[in-house]
Design a protein around this motif. Structure first.
Motif, PDB file in Angstrom:
ATOM      1  N   ARG A  29      -5.482   4.076  30.083  1.00  0.00           N
ATOM      2  CA  ARG A  29      -5.176   5.453  29.705  1.00  0.00           C
ATOM      3  C   ARG A  29      -6.277   6.410  30.169  1.00  0.00           C
ATOM      4  NH1 ARG A  29      -6.385   9.278  26.231  1.00  0.00           N
ATOM      5  NH2 ARG A  29      -4.683  10.664  25.619  1.00  0.00           N
ATOM      6  N   MET A  71      -5.222  12.890  35.953  1.00  0.00           N
ATOM      7  CA  MET A  71      -4.442  14.069  35.562  1.00  0.00           C
ATOM      8  C   MET A  71      -5.319  15.328  35.570  1.00  0.00           C
ATOM      9  SD  MET A  71      -1.176  13.677  34.980  1.00  0.00           S
ATOM     10  CE  MET A  71      -0.793  15.063  33.906  1.00  0.00           C
ATOM     11  N   ALA A 124       3.661  11.884  38.866  1.00  0.00           N
ATOM     12  CA  ALA A 124       3.417  11.247  37.569  1.00  0.00           C
ATOM     13  C   ALA A 124       2.289  10.234  37.710  1.00  0.00           C
ATOM     14  CB  ALA A 124       4.678  10.552  37.063  1.00  0.00           C
ATOM     15  N   VAL A 125       1.511  10.127  36.644  1.00  0.00           N
ATOM     16  CA  VAL A 125       0.434   9.136  36.577  1.00  0.00           C
ATOM     17  C   VAL A 125       0.726   8.254  35.373  1.00  0.00           C
ATOM     18  CG1 VAL A 125      -2.055   8.755  36.345  1.00  0.00           C
ATOM     19  CG2 VAL A 125      -1.200  10.802  37.533  1.00  0.00           C
ATOM     20  N   GLY A 126       0.870   6.946  35.585  1.00  0.00           N
ATOM     21  CA  GLY A 126       1.270   6.099  34.471  1.00  0.00           C
ATOM     22  C   GLY A 126       0.819   4.662  34.588  1.00  0.00           C
ATOM     23  N   GLN A 140       2.963  14.916  35.232  1.00  0.00           N
ATOM     24  CA  GLN A 140       3.183  14.346  33.900  1.00  0.00           C
ATOM     25  C   GLN A 140       2.480  13.005  33.772  1.00  0.00           C
ATOM     26  OE1 GLN A 140       7.239  14.159  32.564  1.00  0.00           O
ATOM     27  NE2 GLN A 140       6.744  13.022  30.708  1.00  0.00           N
ATOM     28  N   SER A 141       1.920  12.778  32.591  1.00  0.00           N
ATOM     29  CA  SER A 141       1.293  11.503  32.264  1.00  0.00           C
ATOM     30  C   SER A 141       2.328  10.601  31.587  1.00  0.00           C
ATOM     31  CB  SER A 141       0.107  11.741  31.329  1.00  0.00           C
ATOM     32  OG  SER A 141      -0.341  10.537  30.771  1.00  0.00           O
ATOM     33  N   GLY A 150      -6.061   7.216  33.775  1.00  0.00           N
ATOM     34  CA  GLY A 150      -4.882   8.067  33.970  1.00  0.00           C
ATOM     35  C   GLY A 150      -5.155   9.513  33.606  1.00  0.00           C
ATOM     36  N   MET A 151      -5.817   9.741  32.478  1.00  0.00           N
ATOM     37  CA  MET A 151      -6.116  11.107  32.045  1.00  0.00           C
ATOM     38  C   MET A 151      -7.125  11.774  32.982  1.00  0.00           C
ATOM     39  SD  MET A 151      -3.989  11.290  29.758  1.00  0.00           S
ATOM     40  CE  MET A 151      -4.301  13.020  29.428  1.00  0.00           C
ATOM     41  N   GLN A 196       7.752  11.640  25.930  1.00  0.00           N
ATOM     42  CA  GLN A 196       7.681  11.532  27.388  1.00  0.00           C
ATOM     43  C   GLN A 196       9.063  11.720  28.013  1.00  0.00           C
ATOM     44  OE1 GLN A 196       5.744   7.778  28.185  1.00  0.00           O
ATOM     45  NE2 GLN A 196       3.701   8.564  27.696  1.00  0.00           N
ATOM     46  N   ILE A 228       1.775   7.250  30.120  1.00  0.00           N
ATOM     47  CA  ILE A 228       0.860   6.178  29.732  1.00  0.00           C
ATOM     48  C   ILE A 228       1.406   5.426  28.527  1.00  0.00           C
ATOM     49  CG2 ILE A 228      -1.525   5.660  29.041  1.00  0.00           C
ATOM     50  CD1 ILE A 228      -1.431   6.889  31.781  1.00  0.00           C
TER      51      ILE A 228
END
Length: 491
Positions: A86, A93, A130-132, A108-109, A89-90, A119, A111
């Motif tokens: 996480r 972002m 997107a990041v996940g 958009q996240s 990912g943040m 979400q 996670i």
């Protein structure tokens, strides 16, 4: 000025002017070597494996081309970045938000650990990027809330860690959901041969970009270690932090189960520390990271997974309270400092039995981990030969052979050794007469009385013989080695 002295600019790499302005606002004027290699290749649409030391700007190396590929008129997801944690990912972002602030691009996240319903609701806004985490992306695909049929690029960041965490099958399931024409990029500081082989299954004639693969850590990093007993590790860390007083530092341990106990002990001895728990809630982890970035506490206690890929400005030191489990983990740990050409220090706190681990890291990473010691409020070199391997061999050579203790003295004998009297020597204090002088004289006379008593009592007073019998009575339950030691002293 010769051509070799001309620095490449982001404009020469065909980065759009709007992003160049944002980079300058972020204090980034020139591309790093990995960015010079990766940006043109990715803009041409090539699949790629990107490997470079931690802290060399790999995130921007793939983000800048990815963002330029996005068509803002389309309402589909066009870029997907897969991450192991996480926190990473943040962080990505935040980079996206800085680069796209004021534009119509939507990110958009996705996670794991966050509410799925929220979400899903946000997906209705049709994010472009997107990041996940692989598990959450796959979950949303199975719910038919997310489609990857319009992806232009899929990036797997920290790919070795993603696969090591058991997400390989999930990543492959995600990649199956993309079109064959989609661009695939694997990124990490360490990419083993096994991952390269896996990558070939999902890539079309990939370019493999490696910057100084033989140089595994940044040149600006200093590596050192301090030796102590296991029970003294916390106190050694406390003393080092008091001595160095780093503005911001990360302390690594291996076992997640120990993290609450360790943070409690560190806080008890007065250190400013908070922990990054893997199992902590999303809000709590975000709060800890925000406070650490804002310098509200000095030390971040973390495990390898929790801190993987983190880029926190101003981290000057990394402390290993537990040695890393292998050279690759050591590499990623020390990469949290000394980033983008800044200086950094990696400090290992080890027991004598753990020294072989550092010797192994030296050989595998081609680095020198220097022994250090604390002396009179300073950090000093205990020896001119600074490598862990040399220190270990010297320690083995100094071990007594056949039970004979090594002789003191010689050129290396310390002043402290010189101050210790030889066996059998009686020191008589030159103190003035009085109670203290009498005590000194009595203490000096005791060894002589013991020797006389042990020799059959010749010349020994009745009081001395009585004291000898009393000492024998008290030592009846003592182990043999202690009795032998006492007898040797008396002889």
């Amino acid at each position: 000025m010769g051509f070799s002295e001309v620095n490449t600019s982001f404009e020469q790499l065909l980065v759009e002017q709007s992003y160049v302005h944002k980079l300058h606002a972020m204090g980034i004027a020139e591309p790093t070597p990995i960015q010079e290699e990766a940006i043109p290749a990715l803009l041409q649409g090539k699949d790629a494996i990107i490997q470079s030391q931690t802290g060399t700007g790999k995130t921007l190396a793939y983000l800048l081309p990815a963002l330029q590929k996005i068509d803002l008129q389309q309402k589909q997801l066009q870029v997907l970045v897969l991450v192991p944690t996480r926190e990473l990912g943040m962080q990505i972002m935040q980079q996206i938000e800085l680069l796209t602030q004021g534009s119509a691009l939507r990110a958009q996240s996705l996670i794991g650990g966050a509410a799925v319903a929220r979400q899903v609701e946000k997906l209705k806004l049709h994010p472009h990027i997107a990041v996940g985490t692989p598990g959450r992306i796959l979950e949303l695909m199975k719910m038919r809330k997310l489609t990857l049929h319009h992806l232009k690029m899929t990036v797997v960041d920290e790919v070795d860690q993603v696969f090591e965490l058991g997400s390989m099958n999930e990543v492959e399931a995600v990649l199956k959901g993309t079109l064959r024409s989609s661009q695939t990029v694997f990124v990490s500081a360490t990419i083993p041969a096994s991952i390269e082989q896996t990558a070939l299954k999902w890539m079309k004639e990939p370019v493999i970009l490696k910057i100084n693969p033989s140089q595994r850590t940044a040149e600006t990093l200093e590596h050192c270690y301090f030796v102590c007993d296991e029970r003294d590790k916390i106190d050694t860390l406390r003393r080092l932090v008091r001595l160095i007083n780093p503005a911001s530092a990360i302390v690594f341990i291996n076992a997640t189960a120990d993290i609450a106990e360790v943070v409690g002990k560190l806080q008890y001895v007065g250190l400013s520390v908070e922990a990054l728990y893997g199992e902590a809630g999303k809000t709590e982890r975000a709060k800890v990271m925000a406070h650490f970035r804002d310098r509200k506490f000095q030390l971040l206690l973390a495990t390898d997974i929790a801190a993987r890929g983190l880029d926190i400005e101003g981290v000057t030191h990394v402390f290993h309270l537990d040695p890393a489990i292998n050279a690759e983990y050591y590499l990623h740990r020390v990469g949290r400092t000394g980033r983008m050409g800044r200086k950094g220090t990696a400090v290992s706190i080890v027991t004598p039995k753990e020294l072989f681990i550092l010797e192994k890291f030296e050989k595998q990473l081609g680095i020198t981990i220097a022994p250090k010691a604390m002396y009179e409020g300073r950090i000093v070199d205990p020896d001119h030969n600074r490598s862990a391997a040399a220190m270990r061999s010297r320690r083995q050579g100094a071990r007594p052979s056949g039970g004979v203790a090594p002789a003191r003295g010689g050129p290396a004998a310390s002043a402290r050794d010189a101050a210790v009297p030889a066996a059998g020597t009686v020191r008589i204090s030159a103190a003035a007469p009085g109670a203290r002088g009498a005590r000194s004289a009595a203490a000096a006379a005791k060894p002589a009385a013991r020797i006389n008593a042990a020799a059959g009592g010749k010349g020994a007073s009745p009081a001395a013989r009585k004291a000898e019998r009393e000492r024998d009575r008290k030592s009846k339950g003592a182990p043999r080695w202690l009795k032998a030691k006492q007898q040797g002293k008396e002889e």
